[in-house]
Design an enzyme around this catalytic site. Structure first.
Site, short mmCIF file in Angstrom:
data_model
loop_
_atom_site.label_atom_id
_atom_site.label_comp_id
_atom_site.label_asym_id
_atom_site.label_seq_id
_atom_site.Cartn_x
_atom_site.Cartn_y
_atom_site.Cartn_z
N ARG A 138 50.62 24.20 88.51
CA ARG A 138 50.75 22.69 88.50
C ARG A 138 51.30 22.51 89.55
O ARG A 138 52.78 22.45 89.63
CB ARG A 138 50.80 21.27 87.26
N GLY A 163 41.41 22.77 88.45
CA GLY A 163 40.32 21.60 87.94
C GLY A 163 40.12 19.70 88.49
O GLY A 163 39.89 20.44 89.90
N ASP A 194 37.64 22.48 79.35
CA ASP A 194 37.06 20.83 78.99
C ASP A 194 36.06 20.70 79.36
O ASP A 194 35.45 19.48 78.89
CB ASP A 194 38.41 19.77 79.67
N GLY A 238 40.96 19.90 74.96
CA GLY A 238 40.11 18.81 75.76
C GLY A 238 41.11 17.19 76.35
O GLY A 238 40.75 16.57 75.39
N TYR A 345 46.43 28.42 74.23
CA TYR A 345 46.30 29.16 74.85
C TYR A 345 46.28 30.51 75.45
O TYR A 345 45.51 31.51 76.38
CB TYR A 345 47.97 29.74 75.15
#
Length: 433
Positions: A138, A163, A194, A238, A345
Site C-alpha cells: 500500500r 482497487g 468489496d 467491506g 485474510y
C-alpha cells in the site's frame, strides 16, 4: 455521454494491422448502454454509453516492438495471479510481445525495487495459488517518479491491478505521461472483494470471497446452535460497501442479522440490535450476526490511517467486530455463549474459484486488446455482462454502494427477517430459523 463519444482517451491514430487471426474484431462505435431500465430519465435526454471492449483490427502499437509491464498494488485478492498469467499469455502468445516486465511490491516497489522478467515459464503455474507473485504494497508513489522509471525502462504499456486507490494512482500516471507527450498506455484492471468500483457490475475475486465467507458462516451457525443461547458474530470485509456481507448472507441462508455501512443501526434502546438479540435468543435459542468492517459504533476512533490513506479499521479502538463483541458480552450474562469469527485474510488470500478464474482471464485479455489499440487512462470492467472500457476519470468521480432501497438489500431483509434497528423506522421483524 453521447452515442458518438465515450470520453476514452487514445494515444493516437492506429496504423498497425492486428496479428490476431481469429476475427471477432470490435469497432470503437460499438456501445453498451449504461442504463437498461426504461423509462430512465437522463439529463439532456441522450442515453449514456460505455465503449465495448475487445480486439481491434488496427493497433496503435507494433506488438513486436512493445515492452509491457504489470504492477499489482493494494491488498491481496483471489485471482490476481490469474490476471497476471492472462496478461502474459495474451501479450506473448497472441500478440508476439517479446518483453514483459513485472514490477514488485506496488507503486513504491516500481520506483525502488528491481523489476523482473515475466516469461511463459515464470507464470506457468501461478494461477494455482492465491496472493500475487509480484508482491504488493500500500502507499502512493510520485507519478513523476513512476513515469521516469517507465521511460527509462522503455515501457510502452502499464497494466495496473488494484482497487480504488490503485486506480487513482493509475490515473495520475496516465496524466503525467500525457503531460510529457509520452506514448504510454495505462490500463487498470480493478480488483477488490468489496465490489465497490463504480461502473463495474462485479470485480474479480468477489465470487471467491463470497464462497469462502459462506464457509465461515456455516461454521458460525454450527457454533451458535451448539451452545446455550449461542451467538456467532462474523466480521467480513467491506470498508465502505456491504456487498460482501450481503451476498454472503444470502448464500448462507443461516444469518439472522446483517449489518452494512450503508444502513444505519442502533445498538441500544427498544429498537436496537441488543434488544432484538435478546428477543431472538428467547425465541430461537441462537443467532448468527454478520457485520461489515465499515460499520461504525459510538465511541469508535476514526483518526488512524494506513499508508494508502485509508482508516485503519482493524485498530483495537475502531474494529467494529471486537467493539460489537464487547457490547454483547456486557449486555448478556454468562448463560449466553458468544463466538467471534474474523475470516478476513482467509477470504481474500485463497486461490480463485473456477468462475473467478474464467473472469480474470477475460479481463486480462481485454485489457491487452485495449492497450494495443492505444487506449489509455481507462479501466476494463464488466457492465450488463459485457466487457467495457471506462474512463478512469469517470470511475473516480463516482461511488458504488449497496442501495438500501434496492433489490439486494430487500432480499437480505426477506432472508433474515431482521428489523431496521432504528427507532421510528417501519419494519416487519420475523423470528426465522
Amino acid at each position: 455521454m453521447s452515442a458518438h463519444r465515450t470520453d476514452i482517451r487514445e494515444l493516437g491514430p492506429r496504423a498497425v494491422r492486428s496479428p490476431l487471426t481469429s476475427g471477432g474484431f470490435v469497432a470503437d462505435s460499438e456501445r453498451i448502454l449504461r442504463e437498461i431500465e426504461l423509462p430512465r430519465p437522463v439529463a439532456g435526454g441522450a442515453p449514456r454509453f460505455f465503449e465495448l471492449a475487445g480486439p481491434r483490427a488496427e493497433l496503435f502499437f507494433d506488438p513486436t516492438r512493445v515492452h509491457a509491464a504489470i504492477v499489482t498494488a493494494g491488498g491481496v485478492c483471489p485471482g490476481i495471479n490469474d490476471v497476471i498469467r492472462g496478461l502474459v499469455l495474451e501479450l506473448r502468445h497472441r500478440y508476439g510481445v517479446r518483453a514483459v516486465t513485472g514490477f514488485r511490491y506496488g507503486f513504491r516497489g516500481l520506483v525502488t525495487a528491481p523489476p523482473i522478467e515475466l516469461d511463459l515459464a515464470s507464470v506457468a503455474s501461478i494461477h494455482m495459488t492465491g496472493g500475487t507473485m509480484l508482491g504488493t504494497a500500500r502507499g502512493p508513489a510520485d507519478p513523476r517518479d513512476v513515469v521516469d522509471v517507465l521511460e527509462r525502462e522503455g515501457v510502452q504499456m502499464l497494466f495496473v491491478v488494484g482497487g480504488d486507490g490503485s486506480m487513482r494512482a493509475a490515473h495520475a500516471v496516465a496524466e503525467e505521461a500525457a503531460r510529457r507527450n509520452a506514448a504510454i498506455a495505462v490500463v487498470g484492471i480493478p480488483k477488490t472483494i468489496d465490489n465497490d468500483i463504480p461502473f463495474v457490475d462485479k470485480t474479480f475475486g468477489f465470487d471467491t470471497a463470497v464462497s469462502t465467507a459462506r464457509i465461515a458462516l456455516e461454521a458460525a451457525h454450527a457454533e451458535a446452535i451448539s451452545g446455550e443461547r449461542g451467538v456467532a458474530l462474523v466480521k467480513l470485509m467491506g470498508r465502505h460497501a456491504g456487498f460482501l456481507a450481503a451476498h454472503a448472507t444470502l448464500a448462507s441462508h443461516d444469518v439472522n442479522a446483517c449489518l452494512v455501512p450503508e444502513v444505519p443501526f442502533e445498538l441500544e434502546g427498544p429498537h436496537g440490535l441488543l434488544r432484538w438479540l435478546d428477543r431472538r435468543l428467547e425465541a430461537r435459542g441462537h443467532a448468527v450476526i454478520v457485520v461489515a468492517e465499515g460499520c461504525t459504533l459510538p465511541g469508535a476512533n476514526a483518526r488512524e490511517r494506513d499508508a494508502s490513506g485509508n482508516e485503519r479499521l482493524a485498530a483495537d479502538d475502531r474494529d467494529v467486530g471486537r467493539l460489537l463483541k464487547r457490547a454483547i458480552e456486557r449486555s448478556f450474562d454468562r448463560a449466553t455463549t458468544l463466538k467471534y469469527i474474523d475470516p478476513s485474510y482467509i477470504v481474500r488470500a485463497l486461490r480463485a474459484t473456477a468462475e473467478d478464474a474464467t473472469f480474470c482471464d477475460a479481463l486480462a485479455r481485454n485489457a491487452v486488446h485495449a492497450a494495443m489499440a492505444g487506449k489509455t487512462d481507462i479501466l476494463v470492467g464488466r457492465w450488463h455482462r459485457r466487457f467495457t472500457h471506462v474512463a478512469l476519470s469517470d470511475a473516480l468521480r463516482a461511488d458504488k454502494r449497496l442501495d438500501p432501497n434496492g433489490p439486494v438489500w430487500r432480499q437480505v431483509l426477506e432472508a433474515t427477517g431482521q428489523p431496521s434497528f432504528v427507532a421510528g423506522a417501519r419494519s416487519a421483524e420475523r423470528i426465522v430459523a
